[in-house]
Scaffold this active site. Structure first.
Site: not given
Length: 308
Positions: A157, A212
């Site tokens: 990340d 998404h």
């Protein structure tokens, strides 16, 4: 209480109670928890209370009021951006209190992976390594690494997200930008050679509720970086996508309305959307993958396996 009963949050029953003085039986209302309300009990390990609090924060709720103006103006910003003068991720970075609340909300959702593993363990068995792309603070990767201690797990990340997070015997944190490059498991092994044993042939990359958030072009870019990481060392592997698949014709669990509400939420907060099977297929093919399959479904989400 009538509203909460009607919405399925509680159940209501009538019980008789004997009144000694009046020598007659009085009716008494009783309420009980349902599976939905049990999910937000704070004492439960898999509680979704932090997720609900993050979604109902005024910063998110107030953004819906800008939806009409945003639509009419055709602004490049999202409704959230119109409301706060910055994008959602920048807001999380600059408002530590909400940023921490959002991270905890995502972590609470990831804790449900412990239930998924019990039913879909074969999806993860046989892995030599797993890279959790956009894995946040590593809740899901930690659950998987504990369930499969032979596996080398990595949380990938942004650097400030994974900074100072503690590694474990088979779990490490690596900072970077998934739009630029995603390190292959071999590269991670070299970086942490004192901790990981030799990798097996299979390398998996997992994206849970990541795609998404982004528009189609951004998703294709992320998926291409994953494919490059898999194929760069000549080993075999696949990408596991855990995300919403909209199927309006098949709604056995009665959750299509929730999926569509999340689709609208993505429009308000970010540039992404929830996708149906054909839309997912187009992304995978545009990113250069050869095939895919929807391996399992649980609640709102499905597990999709895609192959180079």
């Amino acid at each position: 209480m009538r509203l909460l009963v009607n919405s399925g949050f509680f159940t209501r029953s009538i019980k008789g109670q004997e009144n000694q003085e009046a020598e007659e039986e009085e009716e008494e209302e009783a309420y009980a928890l349902t599976p939905s309300s049990k999910l937000v009990l704070k004492e439960n390990v898999t509680t979704l209370s932090p997720f609900v609090l993050a979604m109902l924060d005024p910063a998110l709720v107030n953004s819906w009021q800008f939806l009409g103006d945003w639509f009419r103006a055709g602004s490049e910003l999202t409704p959230f951006g119109e409301a706060h003068g910055m994008g959602f991720w920048d807001y999380c970075d600059q408002n530590a209190e909400y940023g921490n609340m959002f991270n905890e909300g995502m972590a609470s959702d990831s804790r449900l992976m412990s239930l998924v593993l019990m039913d879909y363990a074969p999806i993860f068995e046989g892995l030599g390594s797993l890279v959790n792309v956009g894995g946040g603070t590593g809740t899901m990767a930690r659950i998987i690494s504990e369930a499969f201690p032979h596996m080398s797990c990595t949380v990938f990340d942004l650097p400030h997200v994974v900074a100072n997070l503690p590694d474990s015997s088979n779990l490490i944190y690596v900072g970077g930008d998934m739009f630029q490059s995603i390190p292959s498991a071999d590269a991670i092994l070299i970086k942490a050679s004192n901790r990981f044993s030799l990798l097996k042939d299979l390398q998996y990359f997992i994206l849970k509720w990541i795609l998404h958030d982004w528009n189609d072009d951004e998703c294709v870019s992320i998926l291409k970086r994953c494919k490059e990481a898999i194929t760069s060392n000549g080993k075999k592997g696949k990408v596991i996508v855990i995300d919403v698949v909209i199927d309006e014709e098949k709604d056995e669990q009665g959750i299509i309305k929730t999926k569509l509400l999340f689709d609208a939420l993505m429009m308000v907060l970010l540039t992404g959307k929830e996708r149906n099977k054909k839309e997912w297929e187009k992304l995978f093919l545009d990113a250069g993958f050869s095939r895919y399959k929807i391996a399992a479904s649980f609640g709102m989400k499905s597990v999709i396996e895609i192959y180079p």
